[in-house]
Design an enzyme around this catalytic site. Structure first.
Site, PDB file in Angstrom:
ATOM      1  CB  CYS A  32     -35.923 -45.473 -69.054  1.00 37.82           C
ATOM      2  SG  CYS A  32     -34.240 -44.840 -68.878  1.00 37.82           S
ATOM      3  CB  CYS A  87     -36.257 -37.354 -69.005  1.00 32.83           C
ATOM      4  SG  CYS A  87     -34.712 -38.277 -68.815  1.00 32.83           S
ATOM      5  CB  CYS A 122     -39.068 -44.396 -58.476  1.00 34.00           C
ATOM      6  SG  CYS A 122     -38.236 -44.355 -56.940  1.00 34.00           S
ATOM      7  CB  CYS A 164     -37.616 -37.068 -54.895  1.00 32.39           C
ATOM      8  SG  CYS A 164     -37.254 -37.831 -56.449  1.00 32.39           S
ATOM      9  CB  CYS A 207     -39.089 -43.846 -66.678  1.00 30.82           C
ATOM     10  SG  CYS A 207     -39.084 -42.268 -65.813  1.00 30.82           S
ATOM     11  CD  GLU A 231     -45.929 -34.601 -61.415  1.00 34.88           C
ATOM     12  OE1 GLU A 231     -47.140 -34.423 -61.192  1.00 34.88           O
ATOM     13  OE2 GLU A 231     -45.463 -35.707 -61.717  1.00 34.88           O
TER      14      GLU A 231
END
Ligand code: SAH
Length: 347
Positions: A106, A102, A340, A95, A109, A81
């Site tokens: 975290c 990933c 974000c 962005c 996220c 994305e």
């Protein structure tokens, strides 16, 4: 889109052909080689077959039209994305993602829930910027200008410093005056604090912006939110940043997502302000004058809640009193889950 064989396909052509081809892709943003009118019909057909320019993407536009999120399908069927944010002052920021998934995991996220799948190639990073440049080029010419991408941030899926070489390769093309021609100072890398990456960037001589995902003012809390903190502790990360600043004389942005009852208390604000005080070591003295804090409203991904308006104001009061340089980031694209930490595919 697939440019892997571009040089090979053009190898028997005159030298300038490659430059022309790159100009079509990275400056004119054509989406089919048939638009490369200075090329022979045979060459255009061969390029369409071996270096297709088509980007398979699904896009969602936010209600107010200021952001667009796109899901791009890569050659191997995996999806990433990316989001375009159109600022009122005319900047168009993309962005970008640099990994599929990933490995950092975290707690706040969405991307982390996918796990790590693979690194993106430099071309796959550029593809995201190309997609929006094509869109802007064809857009309505009534409201905002300019009609091209002006800023790029590596704040999408993935950890840029775990894909350092491809990220830097992509940045060189983004910055190239004969390609995207985006000012290096308009390109930002955000890291969760991979120290080797910070050190390498400091030595690279590249004037790209550096952002550090901080999110907690002490090791105990930071390790709970960001497992990477167990490997690279807060003090080590800050020391690497101090060295980076002394070497580059560049400002560094710290990102702090405000999460209700987790990291938004008065004590956290005071402790956070403490991190912005200059180190006592004579060698590093003054480095933290170039620290800059970016407060981010938490975007819901399931687990936590965002801090209330009131709490955020109280938090800011403490920072103001401590004379900390900070801003609160404008929130784009929440209704399209393009804000974000909300990037996730494959579900
Ligand atoms: N891996 C890199 C870049 C991707 S994250 C990094 O950690 O910096 C980009 C920014 O979005 C980071 O500051 C990240 O912490 C923040 N972010 C992640 N989840 C978020 C959420 N749910 N709400 C708001 N910001 C979030």
């Amino acid at each position: 889109m697939d440019l892997e064989n571009l040089e090979e396909v053009l190898q028997n052509e005159p030298k300038y052909r490659l430059k022309e081809a790159r100009d079509f892709v990275f400056v004119k943003f054509i989406d089919n080689w048939n638009q490369a009118t200075s090329f022979s019909k045979e060459l255009r057909e061969r390029l369409n077959k071996e270096c297709p320019l088509y980007i398979e993407a699904q896009s969602l536009v936010s209600k107010n039209g200021d952001s667009i999120k796109s899901k791009i399908k890569l050659k191997d069927g995996l999806e990433i994305e990316t989001v375009l944010m159109r600022h009122e002052d005319g900047r168009n920021t993309v962005c970008v993602s640099c990994q599929v998934g990933c490995p950092m995991n975290c707690a706040f996220c969405a991307t982390g829930t996918m796990g790590f799948i693979r690194n993106l190639t430099a071309d796959e990073i550029l593809e995201q910027v190309i997609l929006f440049n094509r869109y802007l080029k064809n857009g309505e010419r009534s409201d905002r200008s300019p009609f091209r991408v002006t800023n790029v941030t590596f704040m999408g899926m993935g950890e840029p410093f775990l894909n350092y070489d491809n990220v830097l390769k992509a940045i060189k093309v983004l910055n190239d005056a004969n390609a995207f021609n985006i000012s290096i100072r308009n390109i930002s890398i955000s890291t969760c604090g991979i120290i080797e990456g910070v050190e390498k960037l400091a030595n690279s001589g590249l004037q790209v912006n550096l952002a550090i995902s901080l999110h907690a003012p002490n090791n105990e809390l930071r390790s709970k939110l960001m497992p990477i903190n167990k490997r690279y502790s807060l003090d080590e990360v800050l020391k690497a940043v101090d060295n980076y600043i002394l070497k580059t004389k560049r400002k560094v942005m710290f990102e702090y997502v405000l999460i209700k009852d987790i990291n938004d208390t008065d004590d956290c604000a005071k402790e956070l302000a403490g991190l912005f005080r200059n180190p006592t070591s004579p060698r590093l003295r003054g480095a933290r004058k170039l620290y800059f804090l970016n407060l981010i409203e938490y975007n819901t991904t399931g687990k936590f809640q965002a801090s209330s308006r009131n709490r955020i104001e109280e938090f800011k009061k403490i920072l103001k009193k401590a004379k900390i340089n900070f801003v609160q980031r404008y929130k784009f694209g929440q209704d399209i889950k393009g804000a974000c930490g909300q990037f996730v595919t494959g579900k």
